[in-house]
Enzyme design. Sequence first.
Site, PDB file in Angstrom:
ATOM      1  N   LYS A 139      25.834 -16.796  48.054  1.00  0.00           N
ATOM      2  CA  LYS A 139      26.950 -15.956  48.463  1.00  0.00           C
ATOM      3  C   LYS A 139      27.226 -14.817  47.472  1.00  0.00           C
ATOM      4  O   LYS A 139      27.855 -13.836  47.830  1.00  0.00           O
ATOM      5  CB  LYS A 139      28.204 -16.802  48.664  1.00  0.00           C
ATOM      6  CG  LYS A 139      28.058 -17.910  49.703  1.00  0.00           C
ATOM      7  CD  LYS A 139      27.482 -17.407  51.008  1.00  0.00           C
ATOM      8  CE  LYS A 139      27.372 -18.441  52.106  1.00  0.00           C
ATOM      9  NZ  LYS A 139      26.596 -19.632  51.793  1.00  0.00           N
ATOM     10  N   TYR A 147      27.230 -30.157  61.524  1.00  0.00           N
ATOM     11  CA  TYR A 147      27.456 -29.455  60.261  1.00  0.00           C
ATOM     12  C   TYR A 147      28.096 -30.381  59.225  1.00  0.00           C
ATOM     13  O   TYR A 147      29.117 -31.019  59.491  1.00  0.00           O
ATOM     14  CB  TYR A 147      28.362 -28.250  60.507  1.00  0.00           C
ATOM     15  CG  TYR A 147      28.724 -27.510  59.243  1.00  0.00           C
ATOM     16  CD1 TYR A 147      27.773 -26.743  58.572  1.00  0.00           C
ATOM     17  CD2 TYR A 147      30.009 -27.584  58.710  1.00  0.00           C
ATOM     18  CE1 TYR A 147      28.090 -26.073  57.408  1.00  0.00           C
ATOM     19  CE2 TYR A 147      30.339 -26.915  57.539  1.00  0.00           C
ATOM     20  CZ  TYR A 147      29.370 -26.159  56.890  1.00  0.00           C
ATOM     21  OH  TYR A 147      29.684 -25.501  55.732  1.00  0.00           O
ATOM     22  N   TYR A 177      23.285 -27.604  53.142  1.00  0.00           N
ATOM     23  CA  TYR A 177      22.394 -26.504  53.519  1.00  0.00           C
ATOM     24  C   TYR A 177      20.955 -26.721  53.033  1.00  0.00           C
ATOM     25  O   TYR A 177      20.066 -27.063  53.803  1.00  0.00           O
ATOM     26  CB  TYR A 177      22.921 -25.172  52.954  1.00  0.00           C
ATOM     27  CG  TYR A 177      24.271 -24.770  53.452  1.00  0.00           C
ATOM     28  CD1 TYR A 177      24.400 -24.024  54.623  1.00  0.00           C
ATOM     29  CD2 TYR A 177      25.438 -25.103  52.762  1.00  0.00           C
ATOM     30  CE1 TYR A 177      25.641 -23.634  55.090  1.00  0.00           C
ATOM     31  CE2 TYR A 177      26.683 -24.720  53.227  1.00  0.00           C
ATOM     32  CZ  TYR A 177      26.783 -23.986  54.380  1.00  0.00           C
ATOM     33  OH  TYR A 177      28.006 -23.603  54.839  1.00  0.00           O
TER      34      TYR A 177
HETATM   35  C1  PLP Z   1      26.103 -20.481  52.883  1.00  0.00           C
HETATM   36  C2  PLP Z   1      24.952 -21.226  52.360  1.00  0.00           C
HETATM   37  C3  PLP Z   1      23.691 -21.145  52.978  1.00  0.00           C
HETATM   38  C4  PLP Z   1      23.449 -20.421  54.266  1.00  0.00           C
HETATM   39  O1  PLP Z   1      23.602 -19.032  54.195  1.00  0.00           O
HETATM   40  P1  PLP Z   1      24.082 -18.240  55.486  1.00  0.00           P
HETATM   41  O2  PLP Z   1      23.961 -16.832  55.106  1.00  0.00           O
HETATM   42  O3  PLP Z   1      25.495 -18.672  55.766  1.00  0.00           O
HETATM   43  O4  PLP Z   1      23.185 -18.610  56.624  1.00  0.00           O
HETATM   44  C5  PLP Z   1      22.645 -21.835  52.411  1.00  0.00           C
HETATM   45  N1  PLP Z   1      22.818 -22.585  51.295  1.00  0.00           N
HETATM   46  C6  PLP Z   1      24.009 -22.679  50.682  1.00  0.00           C
HETATM   47  C7  PLP Z   1      24.106 -23.539  49.483  1.00  0.00           C
HETATM   48  C8  PLP Z   1      25.116 -22.004  51.189  1.00  0.00           C
HETATM   49  O5  PLP Z   1      26.290 -22.119  50.571  1.00  0.00           O
END
Ligand code: PLP
Length: 346
Positions: free
Chosen positions: A57, A272, A298
Amino acid sequence: MALEDVFEKFPKVELISRPTPIERLSRLEAALGDQLGNVRLFAKRDDVAGLGGGGNKLRKLEFLVGEALRSGCDTIIALGGRQSNFARLTAATAARLGLSCELVLTQAVPRCDSGYQENGNILLDRLFGAHIHDLGKASSAHEFANARAAELRSQGRKAFVASSGGSSPLGSLGYAACAFEIQKQSHSLHTQFDHIVLANGSSGTHAGLAAGFAAMGESPGHIRSYSVLADEEQSRAATLEIARATLELLDGTFSLQNTDIDVRGDERGDGYGIPTAAMVEAVRLMASSEGLLLDPVYSGKAFAGLLRAIRLGEFCSGASILFLMTGGVPGLFAYRDAFDVRGGDK
Ligand SMILES: *Cc1c(COP(=O)(O)O)cnc(C)c1O
């Protein structure tokens, strides 16, 4: 003018040192033995750079907060789930830049244990001094955030509202720039990455990478993401839409087709933030063979997808695969029970 100078027309704050390292996962390759099928595994360490514990992010926030500062904002309002990595890194960024931060958090995952509710990201949000609005299950987070922004405006202040995951076209520019970074590293390492693999949540990371490769005149069909949030079709459609809008910000001459976007939906499990056995195995394998941390929501699910694909022999012998490590380590502390085979220390 170098191609990548196109990013310079956007205001940006510097939150990470770049390039983030690319490392060969030799011990993991050895651990896979015959299952490896003679592929080569690399990790791009977007989990380590910068402030707030790091993560993908930050590349989005560089552009989002750049725009917020340009437009004279003094407050950032970020939306997300209770254990949102985006919310945590927005809070850290605001602390670094002396901005106020308000987090509008919803209960996106059916977990109510104290670890999930109070540990991990939420603990860090508080350390970074963010003001937290806990909306519970309410689905009206956007309305709430906009109403709060209006309230601040009436007090003579100005807020920038960043939607969940920061996956607007502007935020996704961060990963379009990362595509250029990967291309350069690929040259300096004398390694052509045949596949790039990552997690897909709000889709801006995959979309940004796709837009970046397209802007270099390359098909982004070698990028594969595993959806952890929406189903495969929705996630592909969202990724394509954001990728097109991001590419439009960069360059009007290239275009993207449906076939350029490879999203897989088969690692999401029951939904999720709900652990899967394959995710737990992937997190353990990476930790025990490389000393590197994936996250339960994720990157653990995406890496599980990559491991499955390797074991099924989906990649050609000799192929080089780059896995994008996107961070999210604080999430591990919110999912202790998913990894706790002994049921607690005695
Ligand atoms: C948000 C996030 C993702 C995914 O990214 P997006 O742009 O939302 O698809 C992957 N890994 C982590 C650890 C995240 O926080």
